[in-house]
Design a protein around this motif. Sequence first.
Motif, PDB file in Angstrom:
ATOM      1  N   ALA A  81       0.832  -1.206   0.000  1.00 16.50           N
ATOM      2  CA  ALA A  81       0.000   0.000   0.000  1.00 16.50           C
ATOM      3  C   ALA A  81       0.865   1.253   0.000  1.00 16.50           C
ATOM      4  CB  ALA A  81      -0.938  -0.003   1.210  1.00 16.50           C
ATOM      5  N   LEU A  82       1.939   1.214   0.767  1.00 14.37           N
ATOM      6  CA  LEU A  82       2.828   2.368   0.815  1.00 14.37           C
ATOM      7  C   LEU A  82       3.508   2.570  -0.532  1.00 14.37           C
ATOM      8  CD1 LEU A  82       3.997   4.632   2.512  1.00 14.37           C
ATOM      9  CD2 LEU A  82       5.771   3.047   3.285  1.00 14.37           C
ATOM     10  N   ARG A  83       3.979   1.492  -1.147  1.00 13.30           N
ATOM     11  CA  ARG A  83       4.638   1.572  -2.446  1.00 13.30           C
ATOM     12  C   ARG A  83       3.713   2.181  -3.508  1.00 13.30           C
ATOM     13  NH1 ARG A  83       5.177  -3.712  -3.935  1.00 13.30           N
ATOM     14  NH2 ARG A  83       6.635  -4.098  -2.242  1.00 13.30           N
ATOM     15  N   ASP A  84       2.427   1.851  -3.433  1.00 12.70           N
ATOM     16  CA  ASP A  84       1.457   2.332  -4.418  1.00 12.70           C
ATOM     17  C   ASP A  84       0.885   3.713  -4.082  1.00 12.70           C
ATOM     18  OD1 ASP A  84       1.818  -0.019  -5.801  1.00 12.70           O
ATOM     19  OD2 ASP A  84       0.111  -1.021  -4.853  1.00 12.70           O
ATOM     20  N   SER A  85       1.213   4.230  -2.918  1.00 11.53           N
ATOM     21  CA  SER A  85       0.666   5.508  -2.475  1.00 11.53           C
ATOM     22  C   SER A  85       1.264   6.672  -3.266  1.00 11.53           C
ATOM     23  CB  SER A  85       0.952   5.699  -0.986  1.00 11.53           C
ATOM     24  OG  SER A  85       0.579   6.985  -0.584  1.00 11.53           O
ATOM     25  N   ALA A  86       0.433   7.689  -3.475  1.00 15.13           N
ATOM     26  CA  ALA A  86       0.882   8.886  -4.206  1.00 15.13           C
ATOM     27  C   ALA A  86       1.850   9.734  -3.386  1.00 15.13           C
ATOM     28  CB  ALA A  86      -0.326   9.718  -4.610  1.00 15.13           C
ATOM     29  N   ILE A  87       1.922   9.520  -2.078  1.00 15.41           N
ATOM     30  CA  ILE A  87       2.799  10.370  -1.257  1.00 15.41           C
ATOM     31  C   ILE A  87       4.262   9.937  -1.328  1.00 15.41           C
ATOM     32  CG2 ILE A  87       0.924  10.934   0.325  1.00 15.41           C
ATOM     33  CD1 ILE A  87       2.385   9.159   2.414  1.00 15.41           C
ATOM     34  N   VAL A  88       4.502   8.725  -1.820  1.00 14.70           N
ATOM     35  CA  VAL A  88       5.869   8.209  -1.861  1.00 14.70           C
ATOM     36  C   VAL A  88       6.587   8.751  -3.097  1.00 14.70           C
ATOM     37  CG1 VAL A  88       7.299   6.130  -2.015  1.00 14.70           C
ATOM     38  CG2 VAL A  88       5.216   6.111  -0.646  1.00 14.70           C
ATOM     39  N   PRO A  89       7.744   9.387  -2.899  1.00 19.78           N
ATOM     40  CA  PRO A  89       8.512   9.858  -4.058  1.00 19.78           C
ATOM     41  C   PRO A  89       8.916   8.676  -4.942  1.00 19.78           C
ATOM     42  CG  PRO A  89       9.377  10.804  -2.027  1.00 19.78           C
ATOM     43  CD  PRO A  89       8.384   9.753  -1.629  1.00 19.78           C
ATOM     44  N   LYS A  90       9.066   8.942  -6.206  1.00 15.29           N
ATOM     45  CA  LYS A  90       9.483   7.910  -7.163  1.00 15.29           C
ATOM     46  C   LYS A  90      11.008   7.845  -7.159  1.00 15.29           C
ATOM     47  CE  LYS A  90       5.245   7.200  -8.210  1.00 15.29           C
ATOM     48  NZ  LYS A  90       4.560   6.276  -7.363  1.00 15.29           N
ATOM     49  N   PHE A  91      11.545   7.117  -6.191  1.00 19.74           N
ATOM     50  CA  PHE A  91      12.992   7.086  -5.983  1.00 19.74           C
ATOM     51  C   PHE A  91      13.761   6.486  -7.152  1.00 19.74           C
ATOM     52  CE2 PHE A  91      11.401   7.204  -1.559  1.00 19.74           C
ATOM     53  CZ  PHE A  91      12.067   8.340  -1.134  1.00 19.74           C
ATOM     54  N   VAL A  92      13.244   5.411  -7.743  1.00 24.37           N
ATOM     55  CA  VAL A  92      13.984   4.744  -8.820  1.00 24.37           C
ATOM     56  C   VAL A  92      14.083   5.636 -10.064  1.00 24.37           C
ATOM     57  CG1 VAL A  92      14.063   2.734 -10.341  1.00 24.37           C
ATOM     58  CG2 VAL A  92      13.512   2.440  -7.909  1.00 24.37           C
ATOM     59  N   PRO A  93      12.971   6.172 -10.581  1.00 24.09           N
ATOM     60  CA  PRO A  93      13.121   7.067 -11.739  1.00 24.09           C
ATOM     61  C   PRO A  93      14.013   8.272 -11.437  1.00 24.09           C
ATOM     62  CG  PRO A  93      10.832   6.445 -11.481  1.00 24.09           C
ATOM     63  CD  PRO A  93      11.558   5.935 -10.269  1.00 24.09           C
ATOM     64  N   LEU A  94      13.903   8.803 -10.240  1.00 19.92           N
ATOM     65  CA  LEU A  94      14.752   9.928  -9.852  1.00 19.92           C
ATOM     66  C   LEU A  94      16.227   9.535  -9.878  1.00 19.92           C
ATOM     67  CD1 LEU A  94      15.058  12.822  -8.766  1.00 19.92           C
ATOM     68  CD2 LEU A  94      14.777  11.872  -6.475  1.00 19.92           C
ATOM     69  N   ALA A  95      16.543   8.360  -9.354  1.00 23.07           N
ATOM     70  CA  ALA A  95      17.929   7.894  -9.331  1.00 23.07           C
ATOM     71  C   ALA A  95      18.460   7.662 -10.744  1.00 23.07           C
ATOM     72  CB  ALA A  95      18.040   6.615  -8.511  1.00 23.07           C
ATOM     73  N   VAL A  96      17.634   7.098 -11.611  1.00 23.10           N
ATOM     74  CA  VAL A  96      18.065   6.816 -12.984  1.00 23.10           C
ATOM     75  C   VAL A  96      18.277   8.114 -13.765  1.00 23.10           C
ATOM     76  CG1 VAL A  96      17.367   5.766 -15.179  1.00 23.10           C
ATOM     77  CG2 VAL A  96      17.052   4.511 -13.044  1.00 23.10           C
ATOM     78  N   VAL A  97      17.335   9.028 -13.678  1.00 18.94           N
ATOM     79  CA  VAL A  97      17.477  10.307 -14.388  1.00 18.94           C
ATOM     80  C   VAL A  97      18.676  11.082 -13.853  1.00 18.94           C
ATOM     81  CG1 VAL A  97      16.395  12.564 -14.776  1.00 18.94           C
ATOM     82  CG2 VAL A  97      15.069  10.468 -15.072  1.00 18.94           C
ATOM     83  N   SER A  98      18.856  11.089 -12.538  1.00 15.37           N
ATOM     84  CA  SER A  98      20.010  11.776 -11.949  1.00 15.37           C
ATOM     85  C   SER A  98      21.316  11.180 -12.452  1.00 15.37           C
ATOM     86  CB  SER A  98      19.962  11.701 -10.430  1.00 15.37           C
ATOM     87  OG  SER A  98      18.847  12.368  -9.941  1.00 15.37           O
ATOM     88  N   PHE A  99      21.362   9.859 -12.529  1.00 15.22           N
ATOM     89  CA  PHE A  99      22.574   9.200 -13.024  1.00 15.22           C
ATOM     90  C   PHE A  99      22.854   9.574 -14.477  1.00 15.22           C
ATOM     91  CE2 PHE A  99      24.255   5.664 -15.546  1.00 15.22           C
ATOM     92  CZ  PHE A  99      25.573   5.748 -15.139  1.00 15.22           C
TER      93      PHE A  99
END
Length: 151
Positions: A55-73
Motif C-alpha cells: 500500500a505504501l509503495r502504491d501511495s501517491a505520497i511516496v517519491p518515485k525514488f527509482v526514476p529519480l535515481a536513474v534520471v540523476s545518473f
Amino acid sequence: MPASVAHALRVLVAIVLLSAATALLTWVQRDEVILSWAKGNPSAQEILASGGIEALRDSAIVPKFVPLAVVSFVVFLLLAVVLAAFLVDGHGWSRLVLTLMAVFGVLVAALGLLNHLPVLLEVLSAVSMVLYAALVFFLWRKDTSAYLRAH
C-alpha cells in the motif's frame, strides 16, 4: 597531459561507476529505501500500518525514488563526459564546474548518510564523499593548474 589530470579523470570514472551502482541499488532495494523514507513521515507510517509495504509503495505520497535515481545518473554521466572532454582540452572553467559538482555531490552524499538509507547505500555515499575529495585534490594540484594555463 600531467598525471594529476589523468588521476582526476580516473576518479571521475570511479564516481560515475559508483553513481551507476547507487542507481541500481536504489532499484534493488526500493522497498528498503521507501521504508527508510517513511520513518520520518507520519502519513506514510499510517499507510504502512494499515496496508503494509504494498500500500505504501502504491501511495501517491511516496517519491518515485527509482526514476529519480536513474534520471540523476544519466544527467550526471552526460555532464561528467562533457566536462572531462573540456578538461582534457585544457579549458580552465571545466575544473571550476567539476569542483562545484563535487561539492554538490558531497552534500547529496551527506544527505544520504543523515537520512539513514539502507546500509549499502550509506556505504556508497561515504565512498563517494572520499572520491569527490580526491577529485578536487587532483583538479587543484600545481601540475593541473600549469596544464590548464598552458592551453
